[in-house]
Design a protein around this motif. Structure first.
Motif, PDB file in Angstrom:
ATOM      1  N   ARG A  88       0.846  -1.191   0.000  1.00  0.00           N
ATOM      2  CA  ARG A  88       0.000   0.000   0.000  1.00  0.00           C
ATOM      3  C   ARG A  88       0.882   1.241   0.000  1.00  0.00           C
ATOM      4  NH1 ARG A  88      -5.303  -0.021   1.752  1.00  0.00           N
ATOM      5  NH2 ARG A  88      -4.965   1.803   3.065  1.00  0.00           N
ATOM      6  N   SER A 123       0.939   5.658  -0.168  1.00  0.00           N
ATOM      7  CA  SER A 123       0.181   6.882   0.053  1.00  0.00           C
ATOM      8  C   SER A 123       1.064   8.093  -0.201  1.00  0.00           C
ATOM      9  CB  SER A 123      -0.385   6.920   1.477  1.00  0.00           C
ATOM     10  OG  SER A 123      -1.394   5.948   1.637  1.00  0.00           O
ATOM     11  N   TRP A 142      -4.496   9.231  13.741  1.00  0.00           N
ATOM     12  CA  TRP A 142      -3.137   8.715  13.590  1.00  0.00           C
ATOM     13  C   TRP A 142      -2.218   9.637  14.384  1.00  0.00           C
ATOM     14  CZ3 TRP A 142      -1.287   4.664  10.354  1.00  0.00           C
ATOM     15  CH2 TRP A 142      -2.255   4.045   9.560  1.00  0.00           C
ATOM     16  N   ALA A 156       2.197   6.824  12.390  1.00  0.00           N
ATOM     17  CA  ALA A 156       2.880   7.202  11.156  1.00  0.00           C
ATOM     18  C   ALA A 156       4.276   7.675  11.553  1.00  0.00           C
ATOM     19  CB  ALA A 156       2.127   8.300  10.413  1.00  0.00           C
ATOM     20  N   GLN A 207      -1.167  -0.415  13.656  1.00  0.00           N
ATOM     21  CA  GLN A 207      -0.950  -0.112  12.252  1.00  0.00           C
ATOM     22  C   GLN A 207       0.199   0.877  12.129  1.00  0.00           C
ATOM     23  OE1 GLN A 207      -5.406   0.783  11.406  1.00  0.00           O
ATOM     24  NE2 GLN A 207      -4.472   0.395   9.419  1.00  0.00           N
ATOM     25  N   ILE A 252       2.390   3.337   9.332  1.00  0.00           N
ATOM     26  CA  ILE A 252       2.783   3.936   8.059  1.00  0.00           C
ATOM     27  C   ILE A 252       4.218   4.413   8.211  1.00  0.00           C
ATOM     28  CG2 ILE A 252       2.489   5.941   6.554  1.00  0.00           C
ATOM     29  CD1 ILE A 252      -0.482   5.782   6.976  1.00  0.00           C
ATOM     30  N   THR A 294       6.899   6.874   6.537  1.00  0.00           N
ATOM     31  CA  THR A 294       6.961   7.997   5.602  1.00  0.00           C
ATOM     32  C   THR A 294       8.387   8.210   5.138  1.00  0.00           C
ATOM     33  OG1 THR A 294       5.135   9.019   6.805  1.00  0.00           O
ATOM     34  CG2 THR A 294       6.318  10.387   5.235  1.00  0.00           C
ATOM     35  N   GLN A 319      10.056  -1.633   3.709  1.00  0.00           N
ATOM     36  CA  GLN A 319       8.857  -2.250   4.249  1.00  0.00           C
ATOM     37  C   GLN A 319       9.211  -3.501   5.053  1.00  0.00           C
ATOM     38  OE1 GLN A 319       6.006  -4.037   1.522  1.00  0.00           O
ATOM     39  NE2 GLN A 319       4.308  -3.348   2.817  1.00  0.00           N
ATOM     40  N   ALA A 358       6.335  -2.289   8.037  1.00  0.00           N
ATOM     41  CA  ALA A 358       5.301  -1.267   7.864  1.00  0.00           C
ATOM     42  C   ALA A 358       4.115  -1.832   7.087  1.00  0.00           C
ATOM     43  CB  ALA A 358       5.873  -0.062   7.137  1.00  0.00           C
ATOM     44  N   GLU A 366       2.199   0.165   5.414  1.00  0.00           N
ATOM     45  CA  GLU A 366       2.001   1.085   4.300  1.00  0.00           C
ATOM     46  C   GLU A 366       3.207   2.012   4.206  1.00  0.00           C
ATOM     47  OE1 GLU A 366      -1.354   4.547   3.477  1.00  0.00           O
ATOM     48  OE2 GLU A 366      -1.969   2.637   4.380  1.00  0.00           O
ATOM     49  N   MET A 394       4.287   5.796   2.947  1.00  0.00           N
ATOM     50  CA  MET A 394       3.814   7.113   2.529  1.00  0.00           C
ATOM     51  C   MET A 394       4.999   7.888   1.967  1.00  0.00           C
ATOM     52  SD  MET A 394       1.651   9.917   4.734  1.00  0.00           S
ATOM     53  CE  MET A 394       0.061   9.147   4.406  1.00  0.00           C
TER      54      MET A 394
END
Length: 334
Positions: A2, A4, A167, A187, A218, A220, A222, A299, A304, A306, A308
């Motif tokens: 995924r 973003s 988040w 995140a 969860q 994310i 970045t 990842q 992770a 996701e 970003m």
């Protein structure tokens, strides 16, 4: 995987702030068409070259001109604000755009000392009170204050059919542990952090306390990335934001992201050349194969859910092209 988008709404030297904000909308629309999961826009105050002090305003504009991509703040800087007002604003957004709103929150000032003082009294005390602010914000979003709480009869109306998803954004252990304590997705800003992100994320997952039944941690991650058809072109495009960062560190670059021509002409000292190499090490710069490999490595390293991506170029078309090439390689399996 995924993917973003994080947008800082940078202004280039040939742009007005309005043009930069229109480019932000165009990036969100492109991200939706390309299959990116979400688009977040950052909050900054009186920082030359950055156009967005109010993510919530831009999100209403972007939400009205997109249909499916999740949109959110990256981040609302909570020490400046009362949790009740933040909850009201994002509940309103979630009412307008059901099932699409993320409320990213952070603790940074997002600007100069003067801007911080103009925005809020006792900012450092507000940072110290961040756990209480987060707790109250979650009560408002979940509409479930304890009966004995002074705000128990207060709602952050309108109450949307699907609540905004909170988040917590951070670059270190303190934010990660706060997210774990309150059962909030994390995140982690790897592109801004010198911390051991992999260890911090692991601690977050191990310490996570579900806020709702069945909730799982969860994450994310970045990252800063620039992708082009060739490694040479990607390196060239990366020069503009890198030189801009050097300029801002010296109090220059007030007109925004420099053109490639100006960036190439900029004379670097030996110390600045070393700084450039350090910046490149924290970025992903390359052709589709290079970027794909590095994203997959990160990842796996950070576990992770996701990735970003934040991308800054002088020409907004190059930015969208970078996201397009990445999407074609990873999301569309070209």
């Amino acid at each position: 995987m995924r993917l973003s988008i994080l947008d800082q709404a940078p202004i280039s030297t040939n742009q007005t702030p309005q043009q930069a904000l229109i480019a932000a909308l165009q990036l969100a629309q492109a991200g939706e068409n390309l299959g990116y999961a979400r688009y977040w826009i950052a909050e900054h105050h009186d920082l030359p070259g950055l156009a967005c002090p109010a993510p919530e305003v831009m999100l209403s504009y972007i939400g009205a001109h997109t249909t499916s991509i999740r949109i959110g703040s990256g981040a609302v800087l909570l020490p400046h604000y009362k949790p009740y007002k933040v909850a009201e604003v994002f509940n309103l957004l979630a009412t307008l755009f059901p099932g699409r709103i993320d409320l990213g929150i952070g603790r940074a000032p997002g600007g100069t000392t003067e801007a911080t003082n103009a925005l809020s009294d006792q900012f450092l005390q507000n940072v110290w009170d961040m756990p209480d602010k987060v707790r109250n914000l979650l009560y408002f979003l979940d509409d479930n204050f304890p009966a004995e709480h002074p705000f128990a009869k207060l709602s952050a109306a309108p109450i949307p059919p699907i609540a905004p998803v909170p988040w917590l954004l951070g670059t270190g252990k303190k934010s990660a542990m706060l997210a774990a304590e309150y059962g909030i997705p994390l995140a982690f800003g790897m592109f801004m952090s010198d911390s051991d992100g992999a260890a911090i994320i692991q601690q977050y997952k191990e310490s996570f306390k579900p806020r709702n039944q069945g909730q799982k941690p969860q994450v994310i991650l970045t990252v800063s990335a620039i992708c082009a058809e060739t490694n040479e072109r990607a390196e060239e495009l990366a020069l503009s934001p890198i030189i801009w960062s050097i300029q801002r560190g010296k109090g220059e670059g007030l007109n925004g992201v420099p053109s490639l021509e100006k960036a190439k002409q900029y004379v670097l000292t030996e110390k600045e050349q070393e700084a450039v190499q350090k910046m490149k090490q924290k970025m992903i710069i390359g052709d589709p194969e290079v970027v794909n490999r590095r994203l997959n490595e990160l990842q796996a390293q950070y576990h992770a859910d996701e990735i970003m991506i934040v991308t800054i170029t002088h020409d907004p078309r190059d930015k969208i092209k970078s996201y397009q090439i990445i999407a074609d390689k990873i999301l569309n399996k070209a």
